[in-house]
Design a protein around this motif. Sequence first.
Motif: not given
Length: 468
Positions: A428-451
């Motif tokens: 999968n590829k998520l596109q929403g940022h317009s500059c480099p993505v420095y950090s990502v994390c995912m909730s313990h249930d994998e329902n929420t992703l933060i970038s």
Amino acid sequence: NEYKSYLRSYVSRTVMIVSRDTPPSALQHQQIVAQDARYNNVRCNIPHLKTLYMRRRSQLLRDRPDRSVYQGIRSRLLATKYPSVATPSDLRSNSRTGSMHSRTCSLDSLDVLGQQVVVVQPPTPQSTRKRGAPGSSLSTRSPRPTGEKDVYAFTDMPHIFDQHSKSVYLVLFAHNSSSLLACCAADHVISLCDLNPYGVRTTLVGHEGAVRDMDWSIDNSLLLSAGEDGSARLWKIETGECLRIVSHFAPIRASRFLPMNNNICVTGCGEGVVQGYNLSTGKPLSGARERIGSAITCLVFGPDSSLLWVSNTKGKILSLSVNPLSCQMKKLRANSIPGGGSIVSLSVRSGRPNPLMLVSSTSDLIFMFSIEKDSLLLVRKCPVKLGGLPLKSVFCPLVTANKGAFIVTGSNDGSVLVYDMEKGKAVNKLQGHSCPVYSVCMSHDENTLISADSSGTIIVWQKRDTHT
């Protein structure tokens, strides 16, 4: 009215009203967001307004989720208004989905904001092409994601945080939480965010340099931060109070609580020293010090809490034996990553038959190692566009018998990638940022992703209920 005038200017007076039998795919939703992010760079030069625009666009997509045909119209309008940014795909109307029932009507009698429309073609000789012919404005939509793509189809963007003015280096969920998030950035500030409801709970101010790393205590009541100002700080989450400051002679790039004794922390600094501290007194512990030789970039404990892995700017990962209660240290083995480069992130998870380690480096490669006691055995490597930037990657939290080793990583082109490391491919590829993505994390249930990206923008991605 403005949208209607655009249609009058650039679109043929013949339109087709489309039935809404088929729901949009996750891929289409992500394509719309990516398209908005790309054109957002030329709309204005004010970062706050760019973020505000993306937030409003995300809200509109949630309120009216069926945007399969809408994407084709918007692509052509944006390409006409901003030709310098347009891509060849924007000039085509690849948006037809499912079975379509049409009738012809006049644009003057059509409520374009209340109906979904598809452009046939502007009045050109090509407008008489048959449906489905090459170059036709009506084509079949991309298939709905299945398998791994469906599992990691983060189609909703419910919120965008913009409280930071500079690069966000790390986003980190509290242990076993999907609603409490910590963010640290180059603007010297740490922010605590709530995701239910969305909002910034508080900001932790005190560091005099960029904040590079954080760690939650076992019960999520405390937060440990590491700063370029040479200090590690202990924060009380309930009040936002700084309880303890540990000072060092060099910038601190990484910090961790001792897993079985949160009264002790370990720090790694730019001078290559790993040091344990008593957080009650703020004093260094005797016997809890090792010199690595070059600037330390990351610290991570193994699953059994008695092994500490330390990475540096020379592409080395060293294993240290650590007493889980007293923090007494002993250097064990040095491991090198292929290709060298500075290591920017380490992530460890349990696995069978051995635990696994995920390593990101500035050499545009992500490595997965099997942990063999105090040494590392290379299992897989994948090329990712990191561009020499400190872009972090993490394991997806859930481990099941029918799922491989999935990871999430940022990229220097502004995308967020979900990889299956065992198969060596992106799912999968998520596109929403317009500059480099420095950090990502995912909730313990994998329902929420933060970038989080280099402009300070933090995007919340979520799965739709139908996909979970």
